[in-house]
Enzyme design. Structure first.
Site, short mmCIF file in Angstrom:
data_model
loop_
_atom_site.label_atom_id
_atom_site.label_comp_id
_atom_site.label_asym_id
_atom_site.label_seq_id
_atom_site.Cartn_x
_atom_site.Cartn_y
_atom_site.Cartn_z
N GLY A 42 -1.18 -6.27 -20.65
CA GLY A 42 -0.25 -5.22 -20.64
C GLY A 42 0.23 -4.28 -21.65
CB THR A 142 2.50 -2.70 -11.58
OG1 THR A 142 3.78 -2.18 -11.00
CG2 THR A 142 1.51 -3.45 -10.69
N GLY A 186 10.75 6.32 -30.60
CA GLY A 186 10.80 7.59 -31.47
C GLY A 186 11.19 7.15 -32.69
CD GLU A 188 10.13 -0.28 -32.57
OE1 GLU A 188 8.91 -0.38 -32.16
OE2 GLU A 188 10.97 -1.19 -32.44
N GLY A 273 11.66 8.01 -22.85
CA GLY A 273 11.88 6.85 -21.72
C GLY A 273 10.48 6.59 -21.00
CG HIS A 446 24.32 -20.35 -49.92
ND1 HIS A 446 24.81 -19.12 -49.77
CD2 HIS A 446 23.99 -20.61 -51.27
CE1 HIS A 446 24.99 -18.57 -51.03
NE2 HIS A 446 24.53 -19.54 -51.89
P1 FAD Z 1 3.40 -4.17 -18.69
O1 FAD Z 1 3.26 -4.92 -20.17
O2 FAD Z 1 3.41 -2.82 -18.80
O3 FAD Z 1 1.95 -4.59 -17.79
C1 FAD Z 1 1.52 -4.25 -16.70
C2 FAD Z 1 0.24 -4.25 -16.56
O4 FAD Z 1 -0.21 -3.92 -15.27
C3 FAD Z 1 -0.63 -3.15 -17.35
O5 FAD Z 1 -1.61 -3.75 -18.07
C4 FAD Z 1 -1.22 -2.56 -16.16
O6 FAD Z 1 -2.46 -1.96 -16.54
C5 FAD Z 1 -1.20 -3.31 -15.10
N1 FAD Z 1 -1.41 -2.78 -13.87
C6 FAD Z 1 -0.53 -1.74 -13.37
N2 FAD Z 1 -0.70 -1.29 -12.28
C7 FAD Z 1 -1.86 -1.93 -11.70
C8 FAD Z 1 -2.61 -2.05 -10.37
N3 FAD Z 1 -2.03 -1.25 -9.39
N4 FAD Z 1 -3.57 -3.09 -10.52
C9 FAD Z 1 -3.75 -3.88 -11.59
N5 FAD Z 1 -3.24 -3.64 -12.76
C10 FAD Z 1 -1.99 -2.80 -12.78
N6 FAD Z 1 9.30 -4.93 -25.66
C11 FAD Z 1 9.75 -5.59 -26.57
O7 FAD Z 1 10.45 -6.42 -26.04
N7 FAD Z 1 9.69 -5.54 -27.94
C12 FAD Z 1 9.00 -4.63 -28.55
O8 FAD Z 1 8.80 -4.50 -29.82
C13 FAD Z 1 8.46 -3.59 -27.68
N8 FAD Z 1 7.77 -2.60 -28.40
C14 FAD Z 1 7.15 -1.28 -27.28
C15 FAD Z 1 6.46 -0.48 -28.27
C16 FAD Z 1 5.98 0.46 -27.53
C17 FAD Z 1 4.99 1.59 -28.04
C18 FAD Z 1 6.03 0.35 -25.91
C19 FAD Z 1 5.48 1.65 -25.14
C20 FAD Z 1 6.69 -0.64 -25.18
C21 FAD Z 1 7.27 -1.63 -26.06
N9 FAD Z 1 8.17 -2.61 -25.67
C22 FAD Z 1 8.59 -3.56 -26.35
C23 FAD Z 1 8.33 -2.78 -23.81
C24 FAD Z 1 7.44 -3.81 -23.44
O9 FAD Z 1 5.99 -3.45 -23.93
C25 FAD Z 1 7.58 -3.68 -21.80
O10 FAD Z 1 8.89 -4.07 -21.80
C26 FAD Z 1 6.72 -4.72 -21.36
O11 FAD Z 1 5.28 -4.89 -21.63
C27 FAD Z 1 6.89 -4.98 -19.76
O12 FAD Z 1 6.07 -5.96 -19.39
P2 FAD Z 1 5.57 -6.06 -17.98
O13 FAD Z 1 4.80 -7.26 -17.98
O14 FAD Z 1 6.57 -5.76 -16.85
O15 FAD Z 1 4.46 -4.87 -17.78
P1 NAI Z 2 14.49 5.23 -24.81
O1 NAI Z 2 15.25 4.94 -23.75
O2 NAI Z 2 14.66 4.25 -25.84
O3 NAI Z 2 14.84 6.58 -25.69
C1 NAI Z 2 14.56 7.85 -25.10
C2 NAI Z 2 15.37 8.75 -25.80
O4 NAI Z 2 15.20 10.25 -25.21
C3 NAI Z 2 16.98 8.67 -25.47
O5 NAI Z 2 17.62 8.74 -26.61
C4 NAI Z 2 17.36 9.97 -24.59
O6 NAI Z 2 18.52 10.46 -24.57
C5 NAI Z 2 16.34 10.97 -25.04
N1 NAI Z 2 15.96 11.93 -24.12
C6 NAI Z 2 15.70 11.96 -22.87
N2 NAI Z 2 15.25 13.27 -22.52
C7 NAI Z 2 15.03 14.04 -23.42
C8 NAI Z 2 14.70 15.46 -23.61
N3 NAI Z 2 14.49 16.19 -22.68
N4 NAI Z 2 14.85 15.82 -24.83
C9 NAI Z 2 15.46 14.90 -25.93
N5 NAI Z 2 15.54 13.74 -25.98
C10 NAI Z 2 15.59 13.32 -24.69
O7 NAI Z 2 12.89 5.36 -24.44
P2 NAI Z 2 11.84 5.21 -25.47
O8 NAI Z 2 12.07 5.24 -26.78
O9 NAI Z 2 10.63 6.08 -24.71
O10 NAI Z 2 11.23 3.82 -24.92
C11 NAI Z 2 11.02 3.34 -23.68
C12 NAI Z 2 11.36 1.89 -23.59
O11 NAI Z 2 10.34 0.99 -24.09
C13 NAI Z 2 12.81 1.73 -24.43
O12 NAI Z 2 13.64 1.55 -23.60
C14 NAI Z 2 12.45 -0.09 -24.56
O13 NAI Z 2 12.91 -0.49 -23.24
C15 NAI Z 2 10.92 -0.22 -24.65
N6 NAI Z 2 10.71 -0.23 -25.87
C16 NAI Z 2 11.26 -1.41 -26.68
C17 NAI Z 2 11.04 -1.49 -28.12
C18 NAI Z 2 11.58 -2.79 -28.64
O14 NAI Z 2 12.13 -3.48 -28.06
N7 NAI Z 2 11.52 -2.74 -30.05
C19 NAI Z 2 10.08 -0.61 -28.76
C20 NAI Z 2 9.71 0.51 -28.14
C21 NAI Z 2 9.78 0.60 -26.56
#
Ligand code: FAD
Ligand code: NAI
Length: 467
Positions: A42, A142, A186, A188, A273, A446
């Site tokens: 995913g 998904t 943003g 990270e 988001g 510690h």
């Molecule tokens: P996903 O991981 O999104 O997996 C869904 C899968 O379903 C995808 O592979 C997609 O191709 C597949 N799919 C969709 N529709 C279909 C379909 N119709 N048929 C077949 N396959 C389909 N979370 C953390 O906890 N820690 C982090 O450090 C972190 N870092 C992140 C960094 C980034 C840049 C991003 C974008 C996200 C990050 N997240 C992090 C969030 C995390 O990736 C998601 O919360 C997590 O992957 C959600 O898991 P999921 O199984 O719901 O879906």
């Molecule tokens: P986010 O929800 O964390 O942050 C989006 C930011 O954009 C908010 O501060 C919001 O106020 C701002 N925003 C919204 N519309 C805007 C606009 N038009 N102009 C300027 N600012 C605007 O979403 P982000 O960073 O895209 O990440 C999505 C999700 O992915 C996270 O909420 C998190 O669930 C997951 N994620 C988790 C990570 C982790 O666990 N370390 C790392 C990366 C992603």
């Protein structure tokens, strides 16, 4: 013989889907998992958690080596240079190893991987590519994808206006990067490219970065990121973008209205988001609607309103985090196998993997007060923690929010180099219903950063030792 091809079909192989599929197979269900991506795992493994952490780790090493952070410890390095191609290759290698690992686990647990995009034909029949399969139960997992910003067109191939996927694979370090959205992605990815040499400007719509975090944490984080060189412009919205060659020009406006200004950058990261993936899934065919946020509504057993169809992970309401999706994957499989599957959504830690890391579990001070709790706060600065002092990484603090009457811990908020690791003990304590006194009387090794959690717990009753 069952009338269905499978007991369970999981759609999506992210941390929610692959964990559900493996646990269901362990329970003895004949299980398949459909995935439209070329590899399993995913968003998290392919373009999310894993590659972003790989780049955060590598860029941190570079920054430390480059800025002479080792010299005060008596380690002299000269001529540290960036090899971005190698850095990206190492990230891809880690991704390949981990996604391949899921393929191995599918084979080991006899989960069938069905390759292709899945869409419902009816509540028990799904078309995947040219194949049609039936299943007694279907779990939608998904996930989510980036929320687009009207007027700002993402083109990852061109590399000028990118989303997180493009932002993890830039072929050169931009001179100036504008990050739209001061949230987790943003900060990270902004950290990655700032460490590698970019000037990073964060444009955030709200008055503060990191929405959802504790107020004091948001302030401290903004202070630290500004000290690191981030230019943070809060209360500002992006209204449009044009691209000419390798340069983007953004138009910005104060969020509350006012004069427009322009901002040029050679890279723009859109991170405002993420939205649930339900397009092309054929939800209309089975009569399953999404809510106003595009999410699939479920009950406490992950059941949608359609019999036989459940949903988990980013596609349902709640935090969009990999470990939340994983725990829901375990729980849904447990329900399907006739057991109870529990996820305590009140105790899900979240971590921002910047330096320092920012981690939280439970209620913020503001949320606790809004819910009517009288609270007692215990705070301890990392500056007073002996290990942090020795390692020279003293930024941040631990903050514990406890109920004033019962002393029960309602929330823990940590800004510290190891906050992501430290928060685990807080989550476990809260899961067991701990009071601040329970944490304060637990012996902590510690010298460790975690002693700051014990001290913050002692501070709830006003008796920390080291401040
Ligand atoms: P996903 O991981 O999104 O997996 C869904 C899968 O379903 C995808 O592979 C997609 O191709 C597949 N799919 C969709 N529709 C279909 C379909 N119709 N048929 C077949 N396959 C389909 N979370 C953390 O906890 N820690 C982090 O450090 C972190 N870092 C992140 C960094 C980034 C840049 C991003 C974008 C996200 C990050 N997240 C992090 C969030 C995390 O990736 C998601 O919360 C997590 O992957 C959600 O898991 P999921 O199984 O719901 O879906
Ligand atoms: P986010 O929800 O964390 O942050 C989006 C930011 O954009 C908010 O501060 C919001 O106020 C701002 N925003 C919204 N519309 C805007 C606009 N038009 N102009 C300027 N600012 C605007 O979403 P982000 O960073 O895209 O990440 C999505 C999700 O992915 C996270 O909420 C998190 O669930 C997951 N994620 C988790 C990570 C982790 O666990 N370390 C790392 C990366 C992603």
């Amino acid at each position: 013989m069952s009338e269905f091809d499978y007991d369970l079909l999981v759609i999506g192989s992210g941390p929610g889907g692959y964990v559900a599929a493996i646990r269901a197979a362990q329970h003895g269900l004949k299980t398949a998992c459909a995935e439209s991506r070329e590899t399993l795992g995913g968003t998290c493994l392919n373009v999310g958690c894993i590659p972003s952490k790989a780049m955060l780790h590598a860029s941190e090493i570079f920054e430390q080596a480059h800025e002479g952070a080792f010299e005060k410890f008596g380690v002299k390095l000269t001529g540290a240079k960036l090899d971005l191609k190698q850095m990206l290759a190492e990230k891809e290698k880690a991704v390949g190893e981990l996604t391949g690992g899921i393929e191995f686990l599918f084979k080991k647990n006899k989960v069938t991987w069905l390759k292709g995009h899945a869409s419902f034909e009816d509540a028990h029949t799904v078309k995947i590519g040219d194949e049609t399969v039936t299943a007694k139960h279907i779990v939608i997992a998904t996930g989510s994808s980036v929320t687009p910003l009207p007027g700002v067109e993402i083109d990852n191939a061109k590399g000028v206006i990118v989303d997180s996927t493009g932002g993890l694979a830039l072929k050169a370090v931009p001179k100036t990067m504008v990050v739209i959205g001061g949230g987790v992605i943003g900060l990270e990815l902004g950290s990655v490219w700032r460490r590698l040499g970019a000037e990073v400007i964060v444009v955030e719509f709200l008055d503060q970065i990191l929405p959802g975090m504790d107020g004091e944490v948001r302030k401290e984080a903004a202070k630290l990121f500004k000290k690191q060189g981030f230019d943070i412009r809060t209360g500002t919205k992006v209204t449009g973008a044009t691209v000419k060659g390798k340069q983007a020009t953004l138009t910005l406006e104060p969020a509350k209205g006012g004069d427009e200004e322009t901002l040029a950058a050679d890279c723009v990261l859109v991170s405002i988001g993420r939205k649930p993936n339900t397009e092309g899934l054929g939800l209309d065919t089975i009569g399953l609607e999404t809510n106003e946020r595009g999410q699939i509504e479920i009950d406490d057993q992950f059941r949608t309103k359609i019999d036989g169809v459940r949903a988990i992970g980013d596609v349902v309401p709640g935090l969009m985090l990999a470990h939340k999706a994983e725990d829901e994957g375990l729980a849904v499989a447990d329900w399907l196998a006739g057991h109870a599957g529990i996820v305590n959504h009140a105790v899900i830690p979240s971590v921002v993997y910047t330096m320092p890391e920012i981690a939280a579990v439970g209620l913020t001070e503001e949320e606790a007060r809004d819910k009517g709790h009288e609270v007692r706060i215990g705070k301890f600065p990392m500056m007073a923690n002996s290990r942090a002092k020795t390692n020279r990484d003293t930024d941040g603090f631990v903050k514990i929010v406890a109920d004033a009457e019962s002393d029960r811990v309602l929330g823990v908020h940590i800004v510290a180099s190891l906050a992501g690791t430290m928060i685990a003990q807080a989550a476990q304590a809260m899961e067991f219903g701990a009071t601040s006194e329970d944490i304060a009387y637990t012996c902590h090794a510690h010298p460790t950063h975690n002693e700051a959690v014990k001290e913050a717990a002692m501070a709830v009753t006003g008796k920390p030792i080291h401040i």
